[in-house]
Design an enzyme around this catalytic site. Structure first.
Site, PDB file in Angstrom:
ATOM      1  N   HIS A   7       0.835  -1.211   0.000  1.00 19.57           N
ATOM      2  CA  HIS A   7       0.000   0.000   0.000  1.00 19.57           C
ATOM      3  C   HIS A   7       0.867   1.257   0.000  1.00 19.57           C
ATOM      4  O   HIS A   7       2.029   1.245   0.421  1.00 19.57           O
ATOM      5  CB  HIS A   7      -0.927   0.005   1.221  1.00 19.57           C
ATOM      6  CG  HIS A   7      -0.188   0.012   2.525  1.00 19.57           C
ATOM      7  ND1 HIS A   7       0.391   1.144   3.058  1.00 19.57           N
ATOM      8  CD2 HIS A   7       0.064  -0.991   3.387  1.00 19.57           C
ATOM      9  CE1 HIS A   7       0.963   0.845   4.199  1.00 19.57           C
ATOM     10  NE2 HIS A   7       0.794  -0.450   4.425  1.00 19.57           N
ATOM     11  N   THR A  10       0.997   5.910   4.449  1.00 19.23           N
ATOM     12  CA  THR A  10      -0.129   6.306   5.286  1.00 19.23           C
ATOM     13  C   THR A  10       0.320   7.368   6.291  1.00 19.23           C
ATOM     14  O   THR A  10       1.521   7.622   6.459  1.00 19.23           O
ATOM     15  CB  THR A  10      -0.692   5.105   6.086  1.00 19.23           C
ATOM     16  OG1 THR A  10       0.304   4.693   7.038  1.00 19.23           O
ATOM     17  CG2 THR A  10      -1.051   3.952   5.177  1.00 19.23           C
ATOM     18  N   GLU A  11      -0.657   7.922   6.995  1.00 20.85           N
ATOM     19  CA  GLU A  11      -0.343   8.897   8.037  1.00 20.85           C
ATOM     20  C   GLU A  11       0.501   8.252   9.137  1.00 20.85           C
ATOM     21  O   GLU A  11       1.431   8.873   9.654  1.00 20.85           O
ATOM     22  CB  GLU A  11      -1.627   9.497   8.606  1.00 20.85           C
ATOM     23  CG  GLU A  11      -2.333  10.400   7.613  1.00 20.85           C
ATOM     24  CD  GLU A  11      -3.618  11.002   8.153  1.00 20.85           C
ATOM     25  OE1 GLU A  11      -3.961  10.775   9.334  1.00 20.85           O
ATOM     26  OE2 GLU A  11      -4.291  11.714   7.380  1.00 20.85           O
ATOM     27  N   GLN A  19       1.489   0.008  12.326  1.00 27.78           N
ATOM     28  CA  GLN A  19       0.036  -0.096  12.194  1.00 27.78           C
ATOM     29  C   GLN A  19      -0.513  -1.456  12.575  1.00 27.78           C
ATOM     30  O   GLN A  19      -1.534  -1.552  13.239  1.00 27.78           O
ATOM     31  CB  GLN A  19      -0.377   0.243  10.752  1.00 27.78           C
ATOM     32  CG  GLN A  19      -0.098   1.698  10.442  1.00 27.78           C
ATOM     33  CD  GLN A  19      -0.285   2.041   8.985  1.00 27.78           C
ATOM     34  OE1 GLN A  19      -1.202   2.758   8.663  1.00 27.78           O
ATOM     35  NE2 GLN A  19       0.559   1.536   8.122  1.00 27.78           N
ATOM     36  N   GLU A  83      -2.372  -7.501   7.329  1.00 26.34           N
ATOM     37  CA  GLU A  83      -1.050  -7.303   7.926  1.00 26.34           C
ATOM     38  C   GLU A  83      -0.912  -8.125   9.207  1.00 26.34           C
ATOM     39  O   GLU A  83      -1.901  -8.505   9.846  1.00 26.34           O
ATOM     40  CB  GLU A  83      -0.809  -5.816   8.218  1.00 26.34           C
ATOM     41  CG  GLU A  83       0.550  -5.477   8.827  1.00 26.34           C
ATOM     42  CD  GLU A  83       1.762  -5.856   7.989  1.00 26.34           C
ATOM     43  OE1 GLU A  83       1.902  -7.038   7.605  1.00 26.34           O
ATOM     44  OE2 GLU A  83       2.607  -4.974   7.748  1.00 26.34           O
TER      45      GLU A  83
END
Length: 197
Positions: A7, A10-11, A19, A83
Protein backbone atom coordinates in the site's frame (compact mmCIF):
# COMPACT_ATOMS: atom_id res chain seq x y z
CA UNK A 1 2.91 -14.65 -12.44
CA UNK A 2 2.29 -12.40 -9.45
CA UNK A 3 2.67 -8.63 -9.24
CA UNK A 4 2.99 -7.68 -5.59
CA UNK A 5 2.46 -4.16 -4.27
CA UNK A 6 2.59 -2.64 -0.84
CA UNK A 7 0.00 0.00 0.00
CA UNK A 8 0.98 3.65 -0.42
CA UNK A 9 2.30 5.77 2.42
CA UNK A 10 -0.13 6.31 5.29
CA UNK A 11 -0.34 8.90 8.04
CA UNK A 12 1.01 6.31 10.50
CA UNK A 13 3.91 5.52 8.13
CA UNK A 14 4.77 9.20 7.94
CA UNK A 15 4.66 9.47 11.75
CA UNK A 16 6.78 6.34 12.29
CA UNK A 17 3.93 4.37 13.90
CA UNK A 18 3.54 0.62 13.46
CA UNK A 19 0.04 -0.10 12.19
CA UNK A 20 -0.45 -3.83 12.33
CA UNK A 21 -4.22 -4.36 12.09
CA UNK A 22 -4.95 -0.72 12.90
CA UNK A 23 -5.47 1.58 9.97
CA UNK A 24 -4.73 5.12 8.94
CA UNK A 25 -5.52 6.92 5.69
CA UNK A 26 -3.18 7.28 2.77
CA UNK A 27 -1.28 10.55 2.69
CA UNK A 28 -1.24 12.66 -0.50
CA UNK A 29 2.10 10.98 -1.21
CA UNK A 30 0.50 7.56 -0.68
CA UNK A 31 -2.32 8.39 -3.09
CA UNK A 32 0.24 9.50 -5.68
CA UNK A 33 2.27 6.31 -5.14
CA UNK A 34 -0.85 4.24 -5.80
CA UNK A 35 -1.53 6.16 -9.02
CA UNK A 36 2.06 5.66 -10.17
CA UNK A 37 1.97 1.92 -9.40
CA UNK A 38 -1.29 1.70 -11.35
CA UNK A 39 0.27 3.45 -14.33
CA UNK A 40 3.26 1.10 -14.21
CA UNK A 41 1.05 -1.99 -14.07
CA UNK A 42 -1.14 -0.75 -16.91
CA UNK A 43 1.98 -0.80 -19.10
CA UNK A 44 2.91 -4.33 -17.97
CA UNK A 45 -0.24 -6.44 -18.03
CA UNK A 46 -3.24 -7.17 -20.19
CA UNK A 47 -6.08 -6.13 -17.86
CA UNK A 48 -8.58 -8.74 -19.07
CA UNK A 49 -6.51 -11.59 -17.66
CA UNK A 50 -5.74 -10.11 -14.26
CA UNK A 51 -7.07 -11.41 -10.94
CA UNK A 52 -6.87 -8.54 -8.44
CA UNK A 53 -6.54 -9.39 -4.73
CA UNK A 54 -6.06 -7.11 -1.73
CA UNK A 55 -5.96 -7.09 2.02
CA UNK A 56 -9.26 -5.82 3.43
CA UNK A 57 -7.52 -3.17 5.56
CA UNK A 58 -8.42 0.32 4.33
CA UNK A 59 -4.92 1.41 3.34
CA UNK A 60 -4.36 -1.63 1.12
CA UNK A 61 -7.90 -1.63 -0.24
CA UNK A 62 -7.73 2.08 -1.14
CA UNK A 63 -4.38 1.53 -2.88
CA UNK A 64 -5.83 -1.47 -4.74
CA UNK A 65 -8.88 0.51 -5.84
CA UNK A 66 -6.67 3.23 -7.32
CA UNK A 67 -4.42 0.70 -9.04
CA UNK A 68 -7.42 -1.33 -10.20
CA UNK A 69 -8.98 1.77 -11.76
CA UNK A 70 -5.86 2.13 -13.91
CA UNK A 71 -6.52 -1.36 -15.23
CA UNK A 72 -10.29 -1.12 -15.35
CA UNK A 73 -10.48 -4.00 -12.86
CA UNK A 74 -12.42 -4.48 -9.65
CA UNK A 75 -10.73 -5.72 -6.49
CA UNK A 76 -11.48 -8.81 -4.41
CA UNK A 77 -10.43 -8.68 -0.77
CA UNK A 78 -8.87 -11.66 0.93
CA UNK A 79 -8.51 -11.61 4.73
CA UNK A 80 -5.47 -13.88 4.51
CA UNK A 81 -3.55 -10.92 3.05
CA UNK A 82 -4.09 -8.75 6.14
CA UNK A 83 -1.05 -7.30 7.93
CA UNK A 84 0.66 -9.07 10.81
CA UNK A 85 -1.17 -8.40 14.06
CA UNK A 86 1.07 -6.49 16.49
CA UNK A 87 -1.13 -6.80 19.55
CA UNK A 88 -0.27 -4.23 22.21
CA UNK A 89 2.32 -2.56 19.95
CA UNK A 90 -0.13 -1.46 17.29
CA UNK A 91 -0.21 2.30 16.79
CA UNK A 92 3.03 2.83 18.70
CA UNK A 93 6.38 4.18 17.59
CA UNK A 94 9.63 2.28 18.13
CA UNK A 95 10.49 4.67 20.98
CA UNK A 96 7.12 4.03 22.65
CA UNK A 97 7.60 0.28 22.37
CA UNK A 98 11.11 0.52 23.80
CA UNK A 99 9.84 2.61 26.72
CA UNK A 100 6.89 0.35 27.51
CA UNK A 101 8.72 -2.94 26.89
CA UNK A 102 12.43 -2.26 27.51
CA UNK A 103 14.78 -4.55 25.58
CA UNK A 104 11.96 -6.52 23.96
CA UNK A 105 12.70 -5.46 20.38
CA UNK A 106 16.45 -5.95 20.92
CA UNK A 107 15.88 -9.51 22.16
CA UNK A 108 15.28 -10.71 18.60
CA UNK A 109 17.19 -10.41 15.32
CA UNK A 110 16.35 -7.51 13.02
CA UNK A 111 12.67 -7.41 12.01
CA UNK A 112 11.92 -10.60 13.97
CA UNK A 113 10.56 -8.64 16.93
CA UNK A 114 7.26 -7.89 15.17
CA UNK A 115 6.34 -11.57 15.46
CA UNK A 116 6.80 -11.48 19.25
CA UNK A 117 4.54 -8.57 20.17
CA UNK A 118 2.38 -9.14 23.27
CA UNK A 119 -0.95 -10.38 21.94
CA UNK A 120 0.39 -10.31 18.38
CA UNK A 121 0.66 -12.85 15.58
CA UNK A 122 3.50 -15.33 15.12
CA UNK A 123 5.54 -15.81 11.97
CA UNK A 124 4.18 -19.35 11.65
CA UNK A 125 0.60 -18.10 11.72
CA UNK A 126 1.31 -15.58 8.96
CA UNK A 127 3.20 -18.19 6.92
CA UNK A 128 0.25 -20.60 7.17
CA UNK A 129 -2.34 -18.15 5.85
CA UNK A 130 -0.02 -16.80 3.13
CA UNK A 131 0.94 -20.35 2.19
CA UNK A 132 -2.76 -21.03 1.59
CA UNK A 133 -2.93 -18.05 -0.78
CA UNK A 134 0.10 -19.26 -2.73
CA UNK A 135 -1.27 -22.81 -2.93
CA UNK A 136 -4.46 -21.46 -4.49
CA UNK A 137 -2.47 -19.42 -6.98
CA UNK A 138 -0.29 -22.41 -7.89
CA UNK A 139 -3.44 -24.38 -8.73
CA UNK A 140 -4.23 -21.87 -11.50
CA UNK A 141 -0.80 -20.81 -12.80
CA UNK A 142 -2.02 -19.34 -16.09
CA UNK A 143 -3.74 -16.36 -14.44
CA UNK A 144 -1.84 -13.15 -13.68
CA UNK A 145 -2.34 -12.02 -10.09
CA UNK A 146 -2.00 -8.50 -8.73
CA UNK A 147 -1.79 -8.56 -4.94
CA UNK A 148 -1.85 -5.46 -2.73
CA UNK A 149 -0.81 -6.12 0.83
CA UNK A 150 1.46 -4.81 3.60
CA UNK A 151 5.09 -4.58 4.69
CA UNK A 152 5.53 -7.68 6.83
CA UNK A 153 2.88 -9.82 5.16
CA UNK A 154 4.53 -8.99 1.83
CA UNK A 155 7.90 -10.07 3.17
CA UNK A 156 6.50 -13.42 4.30
CA UNK A 157 4.74 -13.91 0.95
CA UNK A 158 7.94 -13.26 -1.01
CA UNK A 159 9.97 -15.44 1.32
CA UNK A 160 7.63 -18.38 0.87
CA UNK A 161 7.39 -17.83 -2.88
CA UNK A 162 11.18 -17.72 -3.32
CA UNK A 163 11.91 -20.46 -0.78
CA UNK A 164 13.94 -18.10 1.40
CA UNK A 165 14.85 -18.92 4.98
CA UNK A 166 12.94 -16.90 7.53
CA UNK A 167 15.90 -14.71 8.54
CA UNK A 168 16.28 -13.56 4.92
CA UNK A 169 12.57 -13.14 4.28
CA UNK A 170 12.11 -10.71 7.18
CA UNK A 171 14.88 -8.49 5.81
CA UNK A 172 13.43 -8.04 2.31
CA UNK A 173 12.79 -4.48 1.17
CA UNK A 174 9.30 -3.04 1.65
CA UNK A 175 8.92 -0.34 -1.02
CA UNK A 176 5.79 1.73 -1.40
CA UNK A 177 6.93 2.99 -4.80
CA UNK A 178 7.61 -0.16 -6.81
CA UNK A 179 5.93 -3.17 -8.36
CA UNK A 180 7.50 -6.52 -7.46
CA UNK A 181 7.15 -9.22 -10.12
CA UNK A 182 7.27 -12.77 -8.80
CA UNK A 183 8.20 -15.08 -11.65
CA UNK A 184 7.95 -18.84 -11.99
CA UNK A 185 10.98 -20.45 -10.42
CA UNK A 186 10.98 -18.11 -7.43
CA UNK A 187 12.71 -15.06 -8.86
CA UNK A 188 11.63 -11.59 -7.69
CA UNK A 189 12.15 -8.54 -9.89
CA UNK A 190 11.73 -4.97 -8.64
CA UNK A 191 10.07 -2.74 -11.23
CA UNK A 192 10.47 0.90 -10.21
CA UNK A 193 7.70 3.36 -10.96
CA UNK A 194 7.92 7.04 -11.82
CA UNK A 195 9.05 8.96 -8.74
CA UNK A 196 6.54 10.79 -6.59
CA UNK A 197 7.54 14.33 -5.69
Amino acid sequence: MIYLLRHGQTEFNAAGRYQGRLDSPLTPRGLAQAQQMGAALAALVEPAGVVFMASPLGRALRTAQIVGASLGRSVTTDPRLIEVGLGEWEGRTAAEIDTGWPGQRDAFPRNEWVFHAPGGESYDSVATRIGDVLTGIAADPERVRVIVTHAFTGRVLRGLFAGLPRHRAVRLEIPQDAVLRLDAGGSIVRIPVAPVS
